[in-house]
Scaffold this active site. Structure first.
Site, PDB file in Angstrom:
ATOM      1  N   ASP A 159       0.838  -1.199   0.000  1.00 12.90           N
ATOM      2  CA  ASP A 159       0.000   0.000   0.000  1.00 12.90           C
ATOM      3  C   ASP A 159       0.874   1.252   0.000  1.00 12.90           C
ATOM      4  O   ASP A 159       0.631   2.203  -0.751  1.00 12.90           O
ATOM      5  CB  ASP A 159      -0.907  -0.023   1.230  1.00 12.90           C
ATOM      6  CG  ASP A 159      -1.726   1.252   1.378  1.00 12.90           C
ATOM      7  OD1 ASP A 159      -2.578   1.510   0.518  1.00 12.90           O
ATOM      8  OD2 ASP A 159      -1.492   2.002   2.352  1.00 12.90           O
ATOM      9  N   GLU A 216      -2.110  -5.453  -3.453  1.00 10.39           N
ATOM     10  CA  GLU A 216      -1.171  -4.617  -2.704  1.00 10.39           C
ATOM     11  C   GLU A 216      -0.063  -5.467  -2.088  1.00 10.39           C
ATOM     12  O   GLU A 216       1.110  -5.063  -2.077  1.00 10.39           O
ATOM     13  CB  GLU A 216      -1.910  -3.847  -1.615  1.00 10.39           C
ATOM     14  CG  GLU A 216      -2.799  -2.739  -2.153  1.00 10.39           C
ATOM     15  CD  GLU A 216      -3.486  -1.949  -1.056  1.00 10.39           C
ATOM     16  OE1 GLU A 216      -3.774  -0.755  -1.269  1.00 10.39           O
ATOM     17  OE2 GLU A 216      -3.747  -2.523   0.026  1.00 10.39           O
TER      18      GLU A 216
END
Length: 272
Positions: free
Chosen positions: A66, A134
């Protein structure tokens, strides 16, 4: 690049079980140097997998991915929009890395076929595939470095989205829209976290209420506090346009307390 391809082909030739490597290449376009990183990237927390007595899942890689995705996206936007200010860049980045988009891209990449999870997990976490994407980005960064990861993001995420200029002009921040509505109408809009719990799959769940002058008009649920606020704000905006009870409440507030004598405690009881 040429030497890297030759090295990968030689290594692949020596590996007895080539199928996982070949399928990985077919999905993502490269061979992993450290396969264990990618295996972990696709282990959802619902599996309760362990290694040497310790729980293993993709949450740490998701955290890293992320951050890396946000950094790469910021890098791309900074160079694409040289005259734009911080607020514009932040808003546009949020539109690119939003959960819905990542989830769709993850499905086009076939990540849903790689994730190892309990059958019920997706019903509790509808963004599981995007979270795994992610985690994959985090694994690529650790395995291949920033430049390789940036190229992957450009080719497999940015390239699959509409043009950056179109994304930048698209409004998706429901919370901001709702707060702007409150300012225009001189009404106080607040977001209150009502409840936080962990579901059977180990996923954190947040429930947020939208409060209009001490009156709850909508609620939203999400796997992050931010997501629950966006869902609640989206519901509130819809109710402000279509829900007769909410519309009557707003009319009452404007009629009765549209000046400095406004007394929020005198609002009539309202059940959303």
């Amino acid at each position: 690049m040429i030497f890297s391809k030759i090295r990968n082909r030689i290594r692949l030739f020596r590996i007895k079980n080539k199928e996982p490597y070949l399928s990985f290449y077919q999905l993502f376009g490269f061979y992993p140097d450290n396969p264990e990183l990618y295996e972990r990237a696709f282990i959802h927390s619902s599996t309760h997998s362990t290694q040497e007595g310790k729980k293993i899942n993709n949450e740490r890689l998701e955290f890293l991915g992320d951050a890396i995705l946000n950094a790469i996206t910021a890098d791309i936007l900074f160079k694409h929009f040289p005259q734009k200010q911080e607020g514009f860049l932040t808003s546009t980045r949020a539109k690119i890395v939003k959960r819905e988009s990542l989830n769709k891209i993850a499905l086009t990449l076939g990540i849903d076929k790689k994730v190892y999870s309990k059958k019920y997990a997706y019903t509790h976490n509808k963004y599981m595939w995007g979270n795994a994407l992610e985690a994959l980005i985090g694994a690529i960064y650790l395995d291949k470095g920033y430049r390789f990861t940036r190229r992957f993001v450009e080719e497999h995420i940015i390239a699959k989205l509409p043009e950056l200029d179109k994304i930048a002009t698209k409004e998706v921040n429901f919370k901001s829209r709702l707060l702007e509505w409150g300012q225009r109408n001189r009404m106080v809009i607040e977001f209150e976290l009502m409840e936080t719990f962990v579901d059977d799959g180990g996923t954190s769940v947040f429930q947020t209420a939208v409060i209009l002058e001490n009156t709850t008009i909508a609620t939203g649920v999400g796997t992050t506090k931010k997501e629950s606020q966006q869902v609640a704000a989206k519901t509130a905006l819809r109710k402000l346009k279509k829900d007769k009870k909410v519309i009557r409440l707003v009319e009452y507030l404007k009629r009765e307390y549209g000046d400095e004598s406004y007394a929020p405690n005198e609002i009539p009881i309202f059940n959303p």
